[in-house]
Structure formats: structure tokens, C-alpha cells
Design a protein around this motif. Structure first.
Motif, short mmCIF file in Angstrom:
data_model
loop_
_atom_site.label_atom_id
_atom_site.label_comp_id
_atom_site.label_asym_id
_atom_site.label_seq_id
_atom_site.Cartn_x
_atom_site.Cartn_y
_atom_site.Cartn_z
N ASP A 40 19.21 53.71 84.36
CA ASP A 40 19.39 52.38 84.95
C ASP A 40 19.18 51.26 83.94
O ASP A 40 19.13 50.09 84.32
CB ASP A 40 18.46 52.19 86.15
N ALA A 42 19.62 50.17 79.38
CA ALA A 42 20.10 50.55 78.05
C ALA A 42 19.39 49.70 77.01
O ALA A 42 18.99 48.55 77.28
CB ALA A 42 21.61 50.36 77.94
N LEU A 122 23.00 48.18 84.00
CA LEU A 122 24.05 48.84 83.23
C LEU A 122 25.44 48.30 83.54
O LEU A 122 26.35 48.44 82.72
CB LEU A 122 24.02 50.35 83.48
N GLU A 123 25.61 47.69 84.69
CA GLU A 123 26.92 47.12 85.01
C GLU A 123 27.26 45.95 84.08
O GLU A 123 28.43 45.60 83.93
CB GLU A 123 26.95 46.66 86.47
N LEU A 125 26.50 45.98 80.81
CA LEU A 125 26.48 46.42 79.42
C LEU A 125 27.82 46.22 78.71
O LEU A 125 27.88 45.67 77.61
CB LEU A 125 26.07 47.89 79.35
N LEU A 145 20.36 55.07 76.39
CA LEU A 145 20.26 54.95 77.84
C LEU A 145 18.90 55.48 78.28
O LEU A 145 18.40 56.47 77.74
CB LEU A 145 21.38 55.73 78.52
N ALA A 215 27.54 56.34 81.93
CA ALA A 215 26.08 56.48 81.97
C ALA A 215 25.64 57.94 82.08
O ALA A 215 24.65 58.35 81.47
CB ALA A 215 25.50 55.67 83.14
#
Length: 232
Positions: A40, A42, A122-123, A125, A145, A215
Motif C-alpha cells: 500500500d 512505495a 500507490l494510485e 505513483l 514497494l 503492485a
């Protein structure tokens, strides 16, 4: 006057020997547990490399570019506490003389300034990487990650490791025709969360990129060593 004889009486006390009972037979087993968890967050290390004939010019150009990168990170929603300078270097660039008798000369200076950034969503990234490249970042050293709070996953892996050890002990006891007694000892072995890391160093020339990020899942692992008394 007669002196009375002195009679010394020595009494020896016999102390009973304390016999220690030898421990009975035991069964030792190691168990392992794994949990698959989606990452969840990075961590990325990126920065700016600039070159110029003078050290001051190289540093000034680098500072301007990195300030733009940090501003873009902030606008993308990255908190200031998640942006940290990881390295800064200034190095001369030497020319190789054609004549071996000539001494090398400094042709310019190279400045590298790298920052480590934590992305907690992460959305964001892929968009963050695209934005910082457009803002002047031309070095990407690594991307890792991870899980922001791995404690529950690690505890579940520990529970599975204990269950695995108990199951193994029961199978071994049944196969060998013995009966398990109480648990004598239990200790935790290695446990951890391997993190997929992309270490390829990439250099960008200010090109915009639409970066896809897969991911996947992380494996959280735990192991325990347990022993049982074998009932006679």
C-alpha cells in the motif's frame, strides 16, 4: 588440683545428595507461516544531475531543477515529512589529455542531488513519476514497494507458523507411535517482509512518461521452533 580432661566430640552431618532427574525424551519441530499482502506504499529515490563549466553554475542549475521537482511532489499530495535528501555530491569532470605527458584538466563540474520519497497512495505513483520527470528529475535509482503497517500481517504469519509446527508434531508423534505431552519451549525464528525492489538506474532527458506500476503482492514470513515432552 587436678585438671579435667577436655573431651572433644566431632559430629559429622551427612548431607543427602540431591539427584537431578534427567529430562525425558522430547520432540523438536520447526514451523513456518506465510501471508500474502498487497502493498500500500512505495519508496522511490530520484533526483537531478547537472553539469556546467563552473561548480557554482552546476549547483545553481541543480538547485533550481530540484526545487521544481519538490514543488511538483508537494502539488501531487506528497507530505513534506515524506521527502528527504538522501545524497548530494559535487565532482569535477576531468579531460583525458591526448599527450600522456600532459596533466589532466578540469573541464567542468557535475552535481548530483538525490531525494528519497515515500508515496503512501500507490494510485498516485505513476502520476508522481510522470510529473517529476517533466519537472526536471533525470535520475531514478530505485523503487521499493512495502506495507505501511505490517504488524497484523506478521502476527497472522506467526499464528500460521505455530499451527504448522503443531500439525507437524502431531503427524510425527502419530507416525512414531508416541504421545505428545505438554509444550516445553517455543521460540520465534526469522520473520520479515521481503520487499520487491526495482534497482535499475535510469536516466531521463526531461521526457514525459506514463508509468504503469504493477503492485502485485508481498509475502510476509514467520517461523517458530517448538518442543514437546514425550509421554512415557
Amino acid at each position: 588440683m587436678k585438671s579435667l580432661p577436655l573431651i572433644a566430640v566431632l559430629t559429622c552431618l551427612a548431607l543427602p545428595a540431591i539427584a537431578q532427574e534427567a529430562p525425558g525424551p522430547r520432540l523438536f519441530v520447526t514451523g513456518a507461516g506465510q501471508v500474502e499482502v498487497a502493498p500500500d506504499m512505495a519508496t522511490i529515490t530520484l533526483g537531478v544531475v547537472t553539469e556546467a563549466p563552473g561548480a557554482d553554475d552546476a549547483m545553481a542549475a541543480n538547485s533550481r531543477a530540484l526545487a521544481e521537482v519538490i514543488q511538483r511532489l508537494t502539488l501531487a499530495g506528497v507530505a513534506a515529512r515524506d521527502i528527504q535528501t538522501s545524497s548530494l555530491s559535487v565532482s569535477p569532470q576531468w579531460t583525458r589529455p591526448e599527450d600522456r605527458d600532459d596533466a589532466p584538466r578540469i573541464a567542468g563540474y557535475r552535481v548530483q542531488n538525490m531525494v528519497t520519497v515515500r508515496i503512501r497512495d500507490l494510485e498516485l505513483l505513476g502520476g508522481v513519476l510522470d510529473s517529476v520527470v517533466q519537472g526536471g528529475a533525470n535520475q531514478l535509482v530505485g523503487l521499493t514497494l512495502g506495507i505501511a503497517d505490517p504488524h497484523e500481517a506478521m502476527n497472522e504469519a506467526r499464528r500460521r507458523a505455530v499451527a504448522d509446527a503443531i500439525g507437524r508434531a502431531q503427524v510425527l508423534a502419530q507416525a512414531s507411535g508416541v504421545k505428545l505431552g505438554p509444550i516445553v519451549s517455543i521460540s520465534e525464528g526469522g520473520s520479515g517482509m521481503p520487499q520487491p525492489m526495482f534497482k535499475a538506474e535510469a536516466a531521463f532527458a526531461g521526457r514525459a512518461m506514463d508509468v504503469p506500476i504493477a503492485a502485485g503482492e508481498l509475502t510476509v514470513e514467520a517461523s517458530v521452533s517448538m518442543s514437546w515432552q514425550i509421554e512415557q
